[in-house]
Design a protein around this motif. Structure first.
Motif, PDB file in Angstrom:
ATOM      1  N   VAL A 190      55.205  36.731  18.618  1.00 26.70           N
ATOM      2  CA  VAL A 190      55.869  37.018  20.153  1.00 26.70           C
ATOM      3  C   VAL A 190      56.843  36.020  20.480  1.00 26.70           C
ATOM      4  N   LEU A 191      56.924  34.708  20.170  1.00 25.71           N
ATOM      5  CA  LEU A 191      58.037  33.898  20.277  1.00 25.71           C
ATOM      6  C   LEU A 191      59.492  34.191  19.498  1.00 25.71           C
ATOM      7  N   ILE A 192      59.216  34.458  18.372  1.00 22.67           N
ATOM      8  CA  ILE A 192      60.310  35.084  17.522  1.00 22.67           C
ATOM      9  C   ILE A 192      60.938  36.459  18.189  1.00 22.67           C
ATOM     10  N   CYS A 193      60.342  37.439  18.752  1.00 27.40           N
ATOM     11  CA  CYS A 193      60.563  38.446  19.305  1.00 27.40           C
ATOM     12  C   CYS A 193      61.131  38.295  20.502  1.00 27.40           C
ATOM     13  N   PHE A 194      60.835  37.354  21.295  1.00 31.07           N
ATOM     14  CA  PHE A 194      61.388  36.954  22.695  1.00 31.07           C
ATOM     15  C   PHE A 194      62.769  36.289  22.426  1.00 31.07           C
ATOM     16  N   LEU A 195      62.867  35.411  21.317  1.00 29.89           N
ATOM     17  CA  LEU A 195      64.135  34.708  20.996  1.00 29.89           C
ATOM     18  C   LEU A 195      65.072  35.917  20.445  1.00 29.89           C
ATOM     19  N   ALA A 196      64.785  36.544  19.838  1.00 29.75           N
ATOM     20  CA  ALA A 196      65.641  37.695  19.174  1.00 29.75           C
ATOM     21  C   ALA A 196      66.275  38.549  20.584  1.00 29.75           C
ATOM     22  N   SER A 197      65.218  38.749  21.383  1.00 29.55           N
ATOM     23  CA  SER A 197      65.765  39.762  22.570  1.00 29.55           C
ATOM     24  C   SER A 197      66.676  39.125  23.248  1.00 29.55           C
ATOM     25  N   SER A 198      66.499  37.509  23.525  1.00 25.73           N
ATOM     26  CA  SER A 198      67.092  36.741  24.384  1.00 25.73           C
ATOM     27  C   SER A 198      68.627  36.612  23.738  1.00 25.73           C
ATOM     28  N   CYS A 199      68.721  36.508  22.409  1.00 24.57           N
ATOM     29  CA  CYS A 199      70.110  36.388  21.708  1.00 24.57           C
ATOM     30  C   CYS A 199      70.997  37.699  22.186  1.00 24.57           C
ATOM     31  N   PHE A 200      70.390  38.782  22.034  1.00 22.10           N
ATOM     32  CA  PHE A 200      71.053  39.937  22.358  1.00 22.10           C
ATOM     33  C   PHE A 200      71.246  40.091  23.785  1.00 22.10           C
ATOM     34  N   ARG A 201      70.091  39.890  24.713  1.00 23.66           N
ATOM     35  CA  ARG A 201      70.318  40.263  26.108  1.00 23.66           C
ATOM     36  C   ARG A 201      70.889  38.990  27.021  1.00 23.66           C
ATOM     37  N   GLY A 202      70.706  37.882  26.576  1.00 23.06           N
ATOM     38  CA  GLY A 202      71.171  36.814  27.345  1.00 23.06           C
ATOM     39  C   GLY A 202      72.144  35.839  26.860  1.00 23.06           C
ATOM     40  N   GLY A 203      72.619  35.892  25.351  1.00 26.41           N
ATOM     41  CA  GLY A 203      73.454  35.179  24.602  1.00 26.41           C
ATOM     42  C   GLY A 203      74.789  35.201  25.007  1.00 26.41           C
ATOM     43  N   THR A 204      75.647  34.384  24.659  1.00 21.55           N
ATOM     44  CA  THR A 204      76.894  34.277  25.131  1.00 21.55           C
ATOM     45  C   THR A 204      77.662  35.597  24.215  1.00 21.55           C
ATOM     46  N   SER A 205      77.166  36.268  23.315  1.00 18.14           N
ATOM     47  CA  SER A 205      77.992  37.510  22.781  1.00 18.14           C
ATOM     48  C   SER A 205      77.532  38.542  23.399  1.00 18.14           C
TER      49      SER A 205
ATOM     50  N   LEU B 235      85.420  38.440  32.456  1.00 22.12           N
ATOM     51  CA  LEU B 235      86.575  39.133  32.409  1.00 22.12           C
ATOM     52  C   LEU B 235      86.734  39.446  30.826  1.00 22.12           C
ATOM     53  N   ALA B 236      86.330  38.753  29.812  1.00 14.59           N
ATOM     54  CA  ALA B 236      86.597  38.994  28.439  1.00 14.59           C
ATOM     55  C   ALA B 236      85.772  40.349  28.019  1.00 14.59           C
ATOM     56  N   TRP B 237      84.450  40.366  28.712  1.00 16.59           N
ATOM     57  CA  TRP B 237      83.497  41.293  28.293  1.00 16.59           C
ATOM     58  C   TRP B 237      84.151  42.547  28.929  1.00 16.59           C
ATOM     59  N   GLY B 238      84.602  42.512  30.263  1.00 11.13           N
ATOM     60  CA  GLY B 238      84.791  43.705  31.121  1.00 11.13           C
ATOM     61  C   GLY B 238      86.178  44.583  30.582  1.00 11.13           C
ATOM     62  N   LYS B 239      87.358  44.039  29.946  1.00  7.74           N
ATOM     63  CA  LYS B 239      88.556  44.465  29.803  1.00  7.74           C
ATOM     64  C   LYS B 239      88.498  45.799  28.969  1.00  7.74           C
ATOM     65  N   GLY B 240      88.852  46.910  29.528  1.00 10.29           N
ATOM     66  CA  GLY B 240      88.896  47.864  29.053  1.00 10.29           C
ATOM     67  C   GLY B 240      87.549  48.710  29.228  1.00 10.29           C
ATOM     68  N   LYS B 241      86.827  48.423  29.977  1.00 16.26           N
ATOM     69  CA  LYS B 241      85.317  48.929  30.267  1.00 16.26           C
ATOM     70  C   LYS B 241      85.048  49.176  31.668  1.00 16.26           C
ATOM     71  N   VAL B 242      85.461  47.932  32.556  1.00 20.86           N
ATOM     72  CA  VAL B 242      85.018  48.077  34.051  1.00 20.86           C
ATOM     73  C   VAL B 242      86.614  47.786  34.692  1.00 20.86           C
TER      74      VAL B 242
END
Length: 312
Positions: free
Chosen positions: A11-26, A150-157
């Motif tokens: 469960v912990l591994i799944c949560f961390l994996a999700s956090s990397c995608f949904r809440g990480g810096t990339s 701003l870096a994420w949004g360029k060319g999108k929004v």
């Protein structure tokens, strides 16, 4: 490792994996639907200048929070942008060490796991906090910097930036320049003097200005701000049709704040109420109900065959 321990570990591994995608810096992999693709500030002027075939848009108040997605979070912006082309209205505050971050309130208490004022914390301290959604539910997402957004949004929004009182315009403009985000930013102002100050500091940037009557527009014209640098926020009630016509004759698009009573009206009468606002002169709807407003605008756009080379 016993069965219970193994289960908790997975469960912990799944949560961390999700956090990397949904809440990480990339955030490069986050989904986006139809993008607003603008390559230059001249294209921004063109896209946001009124004409009879203008492309009506939804503006996400505080970034469009909903269950599981907090306000002023890049992941929330991305979720909404996966559904429709959007303008992202977000709020800029400053940390103790002069970093620009996205946060509506002066206090951290309502929307984060932290306490106290934003400007009493360093960026490092702010980045350790998690964001809460509007139901106080904990999310894996963290406070973004303006530069990250701003870096994420360029060319999108397109972003409309609500710059809080203690934040220097110069610092925001420097960040916009550093991220080369001039083509995806509109700076929100609340008076002709504020609009004039932004225009004097960065004459190429677009400005959202409050225009409730002819006199407000005259004051902006007296400040020598070109019409093609302006969006008009006409308030949270439908504007006088005569004012709307004057603004449109100047090529200025109108933002109607449906947040509050007009959103409640649409909730009661049905989502097509939003299309009525567009029919009667609004061009951009700043709303707390972006999915419902977007649904109405999608029907409106398809019915009238509206297209834009900038929306792909």
């Amino acid at each position: 490792m016993n069965t219970r321990t193994r289960h908790l570990f997975l469960v912990l591994i799944c949560f961390l994996a999700s956090s990397c995608f949904r809440g990480g810096t990339s955030t490069d992999g986050l989904p986006v639907g139809k993008r607003i693709q603008l390559q230059s500030v001249e294209e921004l002027y063109q896209f946001l200048t009124y004409d009879d075939n203008r492309y009506p848009l939804v503006s996400l108040h505080r970034g469009g929070p909903l269950s599981g997605y907090p306000e002023n979070a890049i992941e929330t912006f991305a979720y909404n942008a996966s559904l429709q082309p959007v303008i992202v209205e977000c709020d800029v505050r400053i940390s103790k060490d002069s970093a620009l971050v996205l946060m509506h309130d002066h206090s951290l208490n309502r929307t984060t796991t932290g306490k106290g004022s934003v400007n009493d914390h360093t960026l490092s301290e702010l980045k350790k906090l998690l964001l809460l959604d509007n139901n106080k539910k904990l999310t894996p997402y963290r406070i973004p910097t303006l530069a990250e957004a701003l870096a994420w949004g360029k060319g999108k929004v397109i972003f409309t930036l609500d710059i809080k009182n203690d934040v220097p315009y110069e610092a925001v403009i420097n960040t916009i320049r550093k991220e080369r985000a001039e083509s995806s930013v509109v700076v929100i102002t609340y008076s002709a003097n504020q609009a004039a100050k932004v225009h004097s500091l960065a004459g190429d940037l677009m400005i959202s200005a409050s225009v409730n009557n002819r006199e407000d527009l005259s004051r902006l014209n007296e400040k020598d701000i070109p019409d093609n640098r302006l969006l008009a926020f006409v308030g949270t009630r439908e504007a006088d049709p005569n004012l709307t016509k004057i603004l449109h004759d100047h090529g200025i698009m109108c933002i109607l704040g449906t947040l509050g009573n007009l959103d409640k009206q649409a909730d009661k009468k049905g989502f097509q109420t939003y299309a009525g606002f567009i029919d009667r002169g609004a061009d951009i709807l700043s709303t707390d109900r972006p999915a419902e407003a977007g649904r109405a605008l999608n029907f409106y756009i398809k019915k009238r065959g509206i297209v834009s080379k900038f929306v792909q």
